[in-house]
Motif scaffolding. Structure first.
Motif, PDB file in Angstrom:
ATOM      1  N   LEU A   1      -0.194  10.336   6.344  1.00 22.91           N
ATOM      2  CA  LEU A   1       0.385   9.043   6.704  1.00 22.91           C
ATOM      3  C   LEU A   1       0.384   8.909   8.218  1.00 22.91           C
ATOM      4  O   LEU A   1       0.857   9.784   8.935  1.00 22.91           O
ATOM      5  N   VAL A   2      -0.150   7.801   8.712  1.00 25.55           N
ATOM      6  CA  VAL A   2      -0.141   7.494  10.140  1.00 25.55           C
ATOM      7  C   VAL A   2       0.821   6.336  10.352  1.00 25.55           C
ATOM      8  O   VAL A   2       0.627   5.241   9.806  1.00 25.55           O
ATOM      9  N   ASN A   3       1.840   6.559  11.151  1.00 22.64           N
ATOM     10  CA  ASN A   3       2.841   5.536  11.400  1.00 22.64           C
ATOM     11  C   ASN A   3       2.428   4.618  12.559  1.00 22.64           C
ATOM     12  O   ASN A   3       1.378   4.805  13.186  1.00 22.64           O
ATOM     13  N   LEU A   4       3.257   3.633  12.830  1.00 23.07           N
ATOM     14  CA  LEU A   4       3.099   2.801  14.010  1.00 23.07           C
ATOM     15  C   LEU A   4       3.470   3.627  15.234  1.00 23.07           C
ATOM     16  O   LEU A   4       4.235   4.589  15.135  1.00 23.07           O
ATOM     17  N   TYR A   5       2.928   3.229  16.386  1.00 24.62           N
ATOM     18  CA  TYR A   5       3.335   3.864  17.638  1.00 24.62           C
ATOM     19  C   TYR A   5       3.930   2.790  18.530  1.00 24.62           C
ATOM     20  O   TYR A   5       3.225   1.909  19.028  1.00 24.62           O
ATOM     21  N   VAL A   6       5.239   2.852  18.715  1.00 24.78           N
ATOM     22  CA  VAL A   6       5.961   1.821  19.471  1.00 24.78           C
ATOM     23  C   VAL A   6       6.942   2.499  20.424  1.00 24.78           C
ATOM     24  O   VAL A   6       7.751   3.328  19.998  1.00 24.78           O
ATOM     25  N   ASP A   7       6.826   2.158  21.700  1.00 26.92           N
ATOM     26  CA  ASP A   7       7.742   2.661  22.724  1.00 26.92           C
ATOM     27  C   ASP A   7       7.812   4.184  22.725  1.00 26.92           C
ATOM     28  O   ASP A   7       8.890   4.781  22.829  1.00 26.92           O
ATOM     29  N   GLY A   8       6.646   4.815  22.574  1.00 25.69           N
ATOM     30  CA  GLY A   8       6.566   6.266  22.672  1.00 25.69           C
ATOM     31  C   GLY A   8       6.940   7.027  21.424  1.00 25.69           C
ATOM     32  O   GLY A   8       7.062   8.262  21.466  1.00 25.69           O
ATOM     33  N   GLU A   9       7.090   6.334  20.294  1.00 28.74           N
ATOM     34  CA  GLU A   9       7.468   7.017  19.054  1.00 28.74           C
ATOM     35  C   GLU A   9       6.559   6.579  17.910  1.00 28.74           C
ATOM     36  O   GLU A   9       6.182   5.397  17.819  1.00 28.74           O
ATOM     37  N   TRP A  10       6.239   7.523  17.037  1.00 28.03           N
ATOM     38  CA  TRP A  10       5.525   7.219  15.787  1.00 28.03           C
ATOM     39  C   TRP A  10       6.572   6.906  14.727  1.00 28.03           C
ATOM     40  O   TRP A  10       7.359   7.775  14.341  1.00 28.03           O
ATOM     41  N   ILE A  11       6.626   5.664  14.296  1.00 31.76           N
ATOM     42  CA  ILE A  11       7.709   5.208  13.420  1.00 31.76           C
ATOM     43  C   ILE A  11       7.143   4.456  12.222  1.00 31.76           C
ATOM     44  O   ILE A  11       6.065   3.850  12.298  1.00 31.76           O
TER      45      ILE A  11
ATOM     46  N   ASP B   1       9.896  -2.663   7.381  1.00 27.25           N
ATOM     47  CA  ASP B   1      10.131  -2.934   5.966  1.00 27.25           C
ATOM     48  C   ASP B   1       9.582  -1.826   5.070  1.00 27.25           C
ATOM     49  O   ASP B   1       9.612  -1.945   3.838  1.00 27.25           O
ATOM     50  N   GLY B   2       9.068  -0.743   5.676  1.00 27.48           N
ATOM     51  CA  GLY B   2       8.582   0.401   4.905  1.00 27.48           C
ATOM     52  C   GLY B   2       7.223   0.214   4.272  1.00 27.48           C
ATOM     53  O   GLY B   2       6.757   1.091   3.527  1.00 27.48           O
ATOM     54  N   GLU B   3       6.549  -0.889   4.558  1.00 33.52           N
ATOM     55  CA  GLU B   3       5.250  -1.140   3.922  1.00 33.52           C
ATOM     56  C   GLU B   3       4.177  -0.194   4.437  1.00 33.52           C
ATOM     57  O   GLU B   3       4.186   0.213   5.603  1.00 33.52           O
ATOM     58  N   ARG B   4       3.227   0.106   3.545  1.00 30.16           N
ATOM     59  CA  ARG B   4       2.084   0.952   3.880  1.00 30.16           C
ATOM     60  C   ARG B   4       0.826   0.359   3.260  1.00 30.16           C
ATOM     61  O   ARG B   4       0.904  -0.484   2.365  1.00 30.16           O
ATOM     62  N   PHE B   5      -0.308   0.831   3.737  1.00 28.81           N
ATOM     63  CA  PHE B   5      -1.565   0.487   3.076  1.00 28.81           C
ATOM     64  C   PHE B   5      -2.488   1.708   3.114  1.00 28.81           C
ATOM     65  O   PHE B   5      -2.350   2.578   3.983  1.00 28.81           O
ATOM     66  N   ALA B   6      -3.386   1.759   2.142  1.00 28.63           N
ATOM     67  CA  ALA B   6      -4.304   2.888   2.029  1.00 28.63           C
ATOM     68  C   ALA B   6      -5.699   2.483   2.476  1.00 28.63           C
ATOM     69  O   ALA B   6      -6.112   1.334   2.309  1.00 28.63           O
ATOM     70  N   VAL B   7      -6.433   3.432   3.032  1.00 30.54           N
ATOM     71  CA  VAL B   7      -7.831   3.240   3.395  1.00 30.54           C
ATOM     72  C   VAL B   7      -8.670   4.141   2.507  1.00 30.54           C
ATOM     73  O   VAL B   7      -8.467   5.358   2.458  1.00 30.54           O
TER      74      VAL B   7
ATOM     75  N   THR C   1       5.956  -8.724  11.446  1.00 27.70           N
ATOM     76  CA  THR C   1       6.325  -9.532  12.602  1.00 27.70           C
ATOM     77  C   THR C   1       7.342  -8.826  13.498  1.00 27.70           C
ATOM     78  O   THR C   1       7.189  -8.774  14.726  1.00 27.70           O
ATOM     79  N   SER C   2       8.366  -8.255  12.896  1.00 23.88           N
ATOM     80  CA  SER C   2       9.410  -7.612  13.707  1.00 23.88           C
ATOM     81  C   SER C   2       8.868  -6.384  14.429  1.00 23.88           C
ATOM     82  O   SER C   2       9.278  -6.094  15.569  1.00 23.88           O
ATOM     83  N   ASP C   3       7.945  -5.659  13.799  1.00 18.79           N
ATOM     84  CA  ASP C   3       7.349  -4.492  14.449  1.00 18.79           C
ATOM     85  C   ASP C   3       6.524  -4.916  15.659  1.00 18.79           C
ATOM     86  O   ASP C   3       6.576  -4.287  16.723  1.00 18.79           O
ATOM     87  N   ALA C   4       5.756  -5.977  15.486  1.00 19.54           N
ATOM     88  CA  ALA C   4       4.933  -6.469  16.583  1.00 19.54           C
ATOM     89  C   ALA C   4       5.809  -6.964  17.735  1.00 19.54           C
ATOM     90  O   ALA C   4       5.513  -6.718  18.915  1.00 19.54           O
TER      91      ALA C   4
ATOM     92  N   PHE D   1       0.731   0.744  19.116  1.00 12.21           N
ATOM     93  CA  PHE D   1      -0.264   0.690  18.045  1.00 12.21           C
ATOM     94  C   PHE D   1       0.405   0.113  16.800  1.00 12.21           C
ATOM     95  O   PHE D   1       1.322   0.717  16.239  1.00 12.21           O
ATOM     96  N   VAL D   2      -0.037  -1.101  16.394  1.00  8.78           N
ATOM     97  CA  VAL D   2       0.615  -1.783  15.274  1.00  8.78           C
ATOM     98  C   VAL D   2      -0.443  -2.361  14.335  1.00  8.78           C
ATOM     99  O   VAL D   2      -0.845  -3.525  14.454  1.00  8.78           O
ATOM    100  N   PRO D   3      -0.935  -1.566  13.381  1.00  8.74           N
ATOM    101  CA  PRO D   3      -1.802  -2.142  12.351  1.00  8.74           C
ATOM    102  C   PRO D   3      -1.011  -3.116  11.495  1.00  8.74           C
ATOM    103  O   PRO D   3       0.202  -2.971  11.328  1.00  8.74           O
ATOM    104  N   GLY D   4      -1.685  -4.101  10.962  1.00  7.92           N
ATOM    105  CA  GLY D   4      -1.023  -5.087  10.118  1.00  7.92           C
ATOM    106  C   GLY D   4      -1.901  -6.310   9.964  1.00  7.92           C
ATOM    107  O   GLY D   4      -3.032  -6.360  10.463  1.00  7.92           O
TER     108      GLY D   4
END
Length: 482
Positions: free
Chosen positions: A3-13, A17-23, A41-44, A202-205
């Protein structure tokens, strides 16, 4: 799988809303390669706010120090090149021989802009009188929203991120969801290099959530987009409503003109490599071969042989051509094959879904060659983004140039000729941003401007090289009276 999380303000979080997607592996969709947190939206918005807070300190960081971080990130990518190459192939599908130079390109881009950071200054001018000193300085614009595509999932993020950071901007990156792993690797390399918190995010979505924030948020100062023309125009219009600086590099329908003076072997190699390399999934891919009548029949015979000689298979096996990235991309190519047949063009070879043996669970198609393609047809005019080549016959050079320019797009164009006068005339008359002589339409040096005209680009700013630095900076003129 990880699992690769978002990277926001120096943290992988995780996403709020806990959503994920698979590749999935496009060569075998029964295999899930990775899972990713799906930003909303809130993450971005949180990422934009972090970038905004970090920007003043990053701007005040001496440019050589910023360059040092880019250099260290490049070294990290270089150390992990083999792993990154395999990861890129696993997610996007291109062959190892295609993925390897793309990863190297990203490494080279970071090394290049690490050194360019030392030159991120201004110019001194002679004043018109008095004891005034007159000079300019270059300043970053602020927060950069970067939206990148899946077809070059490490090179394109690199050529946007590196100049943005080198010039003192902070970044929020939205990579395409089909293959975000390579972009995540860039972010990890920057983190390992010690980039301050909030400088890179880093914010995939989805485009409707994350992309919308990056183009409309009042704190975002500039937007750089690469993708389809429809989306690109929408992004540009939204971003510029409140005077953000924006650029959008979009589609192509790139021609190769084969004149009566062409070396036929060179022509077939250039057209074939440009049309079928990376499964035709490049904005600079050659999708139209415009051939002088004297060479037409022999060219057709040889390009058909070229297409039929390509070994199609899983990218990790390093064949001649890998799969499409998704079912929808494969379906689009197959639909265009049907369109070409229905319009009366002749399908000489290919255009079939490949499902034998180890190809049954992947998005494979055989390279297609159409002949007798009328310039008025959809096959000739519309971007396909797949390994489909339309071959059209012309009676002379002037008609060839006219037919080559008969497109809403204007990204890359090539001429194959041994006549220097024809080559220069084509350069002058070709309606595109990149012209190549006796080369394939694909492939770009990293230190020269890249971009298109017409519907291929908003034609506001170029990317790469010095042009990349220019997009991410503004000029301030200073008068100093001593």
């Amino acid at each position: 799988m990880s699992l690769v999380n978002l990277y926001v303000d120096g943290e992988w979080i995780p996403a709020a809303d806990g959503e994920r997607f698979a590749v999935e592996n496009p060569a075998d969709v029964t295999e899930t390669v990775n899972e990713y947190a799906k930003g909303g939206t809130s993450d971005a918005e949180r990422a934009v706010e972090a970038a905004s807070e970090a920007q003043p300190d990053w701007e005040s960081t001496p440019a050589p120090e910023r360059g040092s971080i880019l250099r260290d990130a490049a070294a990290t990518l270089e150390d992990k090149k083999d792993v990154l190459t395999e990861r890129l192939t696993h997610e996007e599908g291109k062959t190892l021989s295609e993925a390897d130079p793309e990863v190297q390109r990203a490494i080279d881009i970071f090394y290049y802009y690490a050194e360019k950071a030392f030159d991120d200054g201004g110019t001194r001018k002679n004043p018109s009188g008095g004891r005034t000193s007159l000079y300019t300085v270059r300043e970053p614009l602020g927060v950069a929203g970067l939206i990148t595509p899946w077809n070059y999932p490490i090179a394109i993020p690199a050529w946007k991120i590196a100049p943005a950071l080198a010039t003192g901007n902070t970044v929020v990156l939205k990579p395409a969801s089909n293959a975000p792993g390579a972009a995540a690797a860039i972010v990890r390399a920057l983190e390992d290099a010690g980039i301050p918190d909030g400088v890179i995010n880093f914010v995939p979505g989805s485009g409707s959530d994350v992309g919308e924030v990056l183009t409309t948020h009042e704190t975002v100062d500039l937007v750089s987009f690469t993708g389809s023309s429809d989306v690109g125009h929408h992004v540009y219009e939204q971003a510029t409503e409140d005077t953000k600086r924006a650029q959008a590099e979009m589609g192509g329908k790139n021609p190769a003109l084969v004149t009566a003076n062409a070396d036929l072997e060179r022509a077939v190699e250039a057209v074939g490599a440009g049309a079928f390399g990376v499964t035709g999934q490049a904005c600079t891919a050659c999708s139209r071969a415009i051939v002088h009548t004297d060479l037409y029949d022999e060219f057709v015979e040889r390009i058909v042989e070229y297409a039929e000689s390509i070994d199609v298979g899983p990218g990790l096996d390093d064949p001649g051509m890998g799969p499409h990235v998704t079912q929808s991309e494969l379906d689009s190519t197959l639909d265009y094959v049907d369109v070409g047949v229905s319009e009366g063009s002749t399908l000489e070879t290919g255009g079939e879904r490949l499902e034998d043996d180890d190809l049954s669970d992947g998005y494979f198609v055989s390279p297609a060659v159409f002949t007798e393609v009328d310039p008025e047809t959809r096959l000739f005019q519309e971007e396909i983004f797949g390994p489909v080549l339309a071959v059209t016959e012309v009676k002379d050079f002037d008609e060839g140039v006219e037919v080559a320019n008969d497109s809403q797009y204007g990204l890359s164009a090539s001429i194959i000729t041994d006549d220097l006068e024809e080559a220069h005339a084509f350069v002058d008359r070709s309606e595109c941003g990149v012209v190549k002589i006796n080369e394939k339409t694909t492939g770009l040096d990293l230190h020269v401007p890249f971009g298109g005209v017409k519907d291929s680009s908003t034609n506001t700013h170029r990317e790469q090289g010095d042009a990349g630095m220019d997009f991410f900076t503004q000029t301030k003129t200073v008068y100093l009276n001593t």
